[in-house]
Design a protein around this motif. Structure first.
Motif, PDB file in Angstrom:
ATOM      1  N   THR A 109      -5.261   8.717   1.101  1.00 47.64           N
ATOM      2  CA  THR A 109      -6.554   9.403   1.028  1.00 47.64           C
ATOM      3  C   THR A 109      -6.529  10.770   1.705  1.00 47.64           C
ATOM      4  O   THR A 109      -7.407  11.589   1.477  1.00 47.64           O
ATOM      5  CB  THR A 109      -7.657   8.555   1.684  1.00 47.64           C
ATOM      6  N   GLU A 163       0.825  -1.198   0.000  1.00 44.76           N
ATOM      7  CA  GLU A 163       0.000   0.000   0.000  1.00 44.76           C
ATOM      8  C   GLU A 163       0.866   1.257   0.000  1.00 44.76           C
ATOM      9  O   GLU A 163       1.885   1.328   0.685  1.00 44.76           O
ATOM     10  CB  GLU A 163      -0.896  -0.003   1.236  1.00 44.76           C
ATOM     11  N   THR A 206       0.949   8.847   6.765  1.00 41.19           N
ATOM     12  CA  THR A 206      -0.502   8.983   6.625  1.00 41.19           C
ATOM     13  C   THR A 206      -0.974   8.238   5.383  1.00 41.19           C
ATOM     14  O   THR A 206      -0.185   7.916   4.487  1.00 41.19           O
ATOM     15  CB  THR A 206      -0.931  10.462   6.521  1.00 41.19           C
ATOM     16  N   ASP A 207      -2.272   7.967   5.340  1.00 36.88           N
ATOM     17  CA  ASP A 207      -2.857   7.293   4.187  1.00 36.88           C
ATOM     18  C   ASP A 207      -2.900   8.226   2.985  1.00 36.88           C
ATOM     19  O   ASP A 207      -2.996   9.446   3.134  1.00 36.88           O
ATOM     20  CB  ASP A 207      -4.275   6.824   4.510  1.00 36.88           C
ATOM     21  N   ASN A 218       4.391   1.015   1.807  1.00 36.48           N
ATOM     22  CA  ASN A 218       4.323   0.774   3.240  1.00 36.48           C
ATOM     23  C   ASN A 218       5.372  -0.226   3.721  1.00 36.48           C
ATOM     24  O   ASN A 218       5.925  -0.090   4.817  1.00 36.48           O
ATOM     25  CB  ASN A 218       2.915   0.270   3.605  1.00 36.48           C
ATOM     26  N   LYS A 246       1.824   4.996   0.933  1.00 42.53           N
ATOM     27  CA  LYS A 246       1.603   5.914   2.034  1.00 42.53           C
ATOM     28  C   LYS A 246       2.242   7.268   1.714  1.00 42.53           C
ATOM     29  O   LYS A 246       3.110   7.382   0.846  1.00 42.53           O
ATOM     30  CB  LYS A 246       2.232   5.378   3.319  1.00 42.53           C
TER      31      LYS A 246
END
Length: 208
Positions: free
Chosen positions: A141, A4, A138-139, A116, A6
């Motif tokens: 999004t 993912e 942080t994400d 990540n 980040k």
């Protein structure tokens, strides 16, 4: 998910690097572009501004040449830097993507996209060459390149700016602009404040 993406925000003091010298000058340095032609060096295009910009560039003049000058306090420079023991090199090796990077008062501020599953190793390597003042993950999004404004908010704040509402002294007041837009002064102020709030919120969330 391990792969993912980040957002990583970093504040770091990098000793023995030219970036720490920004603490001795009234300047801010923004990275515009970086290129890595080989394993030894990288090319960096930097925007330097502040009343000490000329003195600062003279101090780091080795392997630096000025591309453009925009007045006395704003200069665009190209420089050739060694890759070893630089944060740029670490970002490159861990396949990060730089969203923003600037140097101010001796501190490097980075915002990058990174997988990540490499963040822990990235931090370990970063700690070997610098003192970390801030490290925030942080994400994706949470990142937005533009503030979220409705069509009416965009229309009103653009009109307010173009009419000199933000000039000092004001060239137009709320009543005059709202009349031109065909809305009430209360409606004008309501949407204008909402737009201002969203812009400020976006800046605070994405300033570095």
């Amino acid at each position: 998910m391990k792969d993912e993406i980040k957002i990583l925000r970093i504040e770091a003091l990098h000793e023995s690097c030219w970036t720490e010298k920004t603490d001795n000058f009234d300047v801010k340095v923004q990275t515009i572009y970086e290129d890595f032609p080989n394993m030894e060096v990288y090319n960096s295009q930097l925007l330097v501004w502040g009343k000490d910009s000329k003195k600062f560039i003279k101090m780091i003049k080795s392997n630096v040449y000025i591309v453009n000058t925009f007045g006395e306090e704003l200069k665009l420079i190209n420089c050739i830097c060694r890759r070893d023991n630089t944060i740029s090199d670490i970002v490159k090796k861990y396949q990060g993507t730089i969203l923003s990077q600037y140097n101010f008062e001796g501190t490097e501020y980075w915002k990058i996209l990174i997988k990540n599953n490499v963040i822990d190793k990235f931090r370990e390597r970063l700690e070997e060459i610098s003192h970390i003042k801030g490290f925030q993950v942080t994400d994706l999004t949470s990142f937005s390149p533009f503030p979220e404004l409705t069509n009416i908010q965009k229309k009103i704040i653009i009109k307010a700016f173009s009419k000199g509402y933000y000039s000092f002294p004001k060239n137009a007041n709320a009543r005059e602009i709202s009349k031109e837009l065909g809305i009430s002064p209360v409606t004008f102020i309501y949407h204008l404040r909402k737009a201002e709030r969203n812009i400020i919120k976006h800046y605070l969330n994405n300033a570095w």
